[in-house]
Write a protein that holds these residues in place. Structure first.
Motif, mmCIF file in Angstrom:
data_model
loop_
_atom_site.group_PDB
_atom_site.id
_atom_site.type_symbol
_atom_site.label_atom_id
_atom_site.label_comp_id
_atom_site.label_asym_id
_atom_site.label_seq_id
_atom_site.Cartn_x
_atom_site.Cartn_y
_atom_site.Cartn_z
ATOM 1 N N HIS A 196 0.849 -1.181 0.000
ATOM 2 C CA HIS A 196 0.000 0.000 0.000
ATOM 3 C C HIS A 196 0.889 1.238 0.000
ATOM 4 O O HIS A 196 2.115 1.138 -0.007
ATOM 5 N N ASP A 197 0.286 2.413 0.050
ATOM 6 C CA ASP A 197 1.025 3.666 0.112
ATOM 7 C C ASP A 197 1.823 3.725 1.419
ATOM 8 O O ASP A 197 1.274 3.534 2.502
ATOM 9 N N ALA B 26 9.970 1.364 8.888
ATOM 10 C CA ALA B 26 8.869 0.877 8.058
ATOM 11 C C ALA B 26 9.461 0.379 6.755
ATOM 12 O O ALA B 26 10.310 1.042 6.154
ATOM 13 N N ARG B 27 9.023 -0.797 6.333
ATOM 14 C CA ARG B 27 9.553 -1.348 5.088
ATOM 15 C C ARG B 27 8.507 -2.173 4.363
ATOM 16 O O ARG B 27 7.567 -2.669 4.965
ATOM 17 N N LYS B 28 8.722 -2.291 3.063
ATOM 18 C CA LYS B 28 7.827 -3.019 2.173
ATOM 19 C C LYS B 28 8.605 -4.205 1.624
ATOM 20 O O LYS B 28 9.748 -4.043 1.198
ATOM 21 N N GLY B 29 8.019 -5.390 1.680
ATOM 22 C CA GLY B 29 8.731 -6.559 1.186
ATOM 23 C C GLY B 29 7.847 -7.782 1.142
ATOM 24 O O GLY B 29 6.641 -7.693 0.914
ATOM 25 N N TYR B 30 8.471 -8.932 1.393
ATOM 26 C CA TYR B 30 7.794 -10.220 1.296
ATOM 27 C C TYR B 30 8.192 -11.100 2.476
ATOM 28 O O TYR B 30 9.363 -11.125 2.868
ATOM 29 N N TYR B 31 7.222 -11.816 3.040
ATOM 30 C CA TYR B 31 7.476 -12.773 4.114
ATOM 31 C C TYR B 31 7.324 -14.181 3.579
ATOM 32 O O TYR B 31 6.382 -14.468 2.850
ATOM 33 N N LYS C 287 13.333 -30.237 13.432
ATOM 34 C CA LYS C 287 12.657 -30.484 14.708
ATOM 35 C C LYS C 287 11.408 -29.624 14.907
ATOM 36 O O LYS C 287 11.130 -29.164 16.003
ATOM 37 N N GLY C 288 10.665 -29.373 13.842
ATOM 38 C CA GLY C 288 9.399 -28.671 13.978
ATOM 39 C C GLY C 288 9.487 -27.162 14.056
ATOM 40 O O GLY C 288 8.481 -26.487 14.086
ATOM 41 N N TRP C 289 10.684 -26.591 14.092
ATOM 42 C CA TRP C 289 10.831 -25.139 14.145
ATOM 43 C C TRP C 289 10.734 -24.563 12.738
ATOM 44 O O TRP C 289 11.063 -25.198 11.766
ATOM 45 N N SER C 290 10.290 -23.348 12.634
ATOM 46 C CA SER C 290 10.297 -22.642 11.359
ATOM 47 C C SER C 290 10.660 -21.181 11.623
ATOM 48 O O SER C 290 10.503 -20.687 12.724
ATOM 49 N N ILE C 291 11.160 -20.524 10.585
ATOM 50 C CA ILE C 291 11.516 -19.112 10.730
ATOM 51 C C ILE C 291 10.730 -18.301 9.712
ATOM 52 O O ILE C 291 10.309 -18.797 8.672
ATOM 53 N N LEU C 292 10.517 -17.054 10.026
ATOM 54 C CA LEU C 292 9.836 -16.124 9.148
ATOM 55 C C LEU C 292 10.912 -15.283 8.484
ATOM 56 O O LEU C 292 11.621 -14.522 9.144
ATOM 57 N N TYR C 293 11.068 -15.422 7.177
ATOM 58 C CA TYR C 293 12.138 -14.764 6.435
ATOM 59 C C TYR C 293 11.580 -13.545 5.703
ATOM 60 O O TYR C 293 10.573 -13.647 5.003
ATOM 61 N N PHE C 294 12.205 -12.389 5.855
ATOM 62 C CA PHE C 294 11.802 -11.158 5.176
ATOM 63 C C PHE C 294 12.750 -10.894 4.026
ATOM 64 O O PHE C 294 13.967 -10.979 4.180
ATOM 65 N N SER C 295 12.198 -10.562 2.869
ATOM 66 C CA SER C 295 13.006 -10.228 1.700
ATOM 67 C C SER C 295 12.407 -9.025 1.001
ATOM 68 O O SER C 295 11.185 -8.847 0.999
ATOM 69 N N GLU C 296 13.243 -8.202 0.395
ATOM 70 C CA GLU C 296 12.738 -7.069 -0.369
ATOM 71 C C GLU C 296 12.406 -7.460 -1.800
ATOM 72 O O GLU C 296 11.771 -6.714 -2.520
ATOM 73 N N PRO D 194 3.243 -10.712 -0.092
ATOM 74 C CA PRO D 194 3.612 -9.292 0.007
ATOM 75 C C PRO D 194 3.139 -8.736 1.350
ATOM 76 O O PRO D 194 2.054 -9.083 1.827
ATOM 77 N N ILE D 195 3.971 -7.914 1.944
ATOM 78 C CA ILE D 195 3.677 -7.413 3.288
ATOM 79 C C ILE D 195 4.334 -6.061 3.508
ATOM 80 O O ILE D 195 5.332 -5.733 2.857
ATOM 81 N N MET D 196 3.771 -5.290 4.406
ATOM 82 C CA MET D 196 4.400 -4.047 4.885
ATOM 83 C C MET D 196 4.469 -4.165 6.395
ATOM 84 O O MET D 196 3.518 -4.627 7.030
ATOM 85 N N GLU D 197 5.587 -3.755 6.981
ATOM 86 C CA GLU D 197 5.735 -3.860 8.419
ATOM 87 C C GLU D 197 6.358 -2.612 8.990
ATOM 88 O O GLU D 197 7.079 -1.894 8.300
ATOM 89 N N MET D 198 6.064 -2.357 10.260
ATOM 90 C CA MET D 198 6.726 -1.305 11.016
ATOM 91 C C MET D 198 7.252 -1.945 12.285
ATOM 92 O O MET D 198 6.496 -2.557 13.037
#
Length: 92
Positions: free
Chosen positions: A28-29, A56-61, A68-77, A85-89
């Motif tokens: 979004h804007d 604040a950044r715009k990218g992708y998760y 062993k059942g763990w997972s990570i959330l990776y952010f990329s531009e 697609p995601i925006m986060e602050m």
């Protein structure tokens, strides 16, 4: 998208112990997102942080499975297969 619609779609970005910020799915804007995100965190999470500590950044998760059942959330531009697609602050 209006400010009210964006506010209702906003989600809290957190770990098990603390609140890191907020995010919204889609792109979004950026200026509108910053205003709404600051208001959301102030109202919903009682967080008021000076501007120099906000990012604040715009990218992708993408969720990447680990052993062993763990997972990570990776952010990329850059877009990746299977990423949303995601925006986060975040507050530093």
């Amino acid at each position: 998208m209006t400010n009210d619609e964006m506010y209702r779609k906003m989600c809290v970005l957190r770990t098990e112990d603390e609140i890191l910020g907020c995010y919204i799915e889609g792109h979004h804007d950026m200026e509108q997102f910053k205003r709404v995100a600051v208001d959301f965190l102030k109202t919903e999470c009682d967080m008021e942080v000076p501007e120099e500590y906000r990012v604040a950044r715009k990218g992708y998760y993408k969720i990447i499975p680990r052993f062993k059942g763990w997972s990570i959330l990776y952010f990329s531009e850059k877009p990746m297969r299977g990423a949303k697609p995601i925006m986060e602050m975040q507050y530093l």
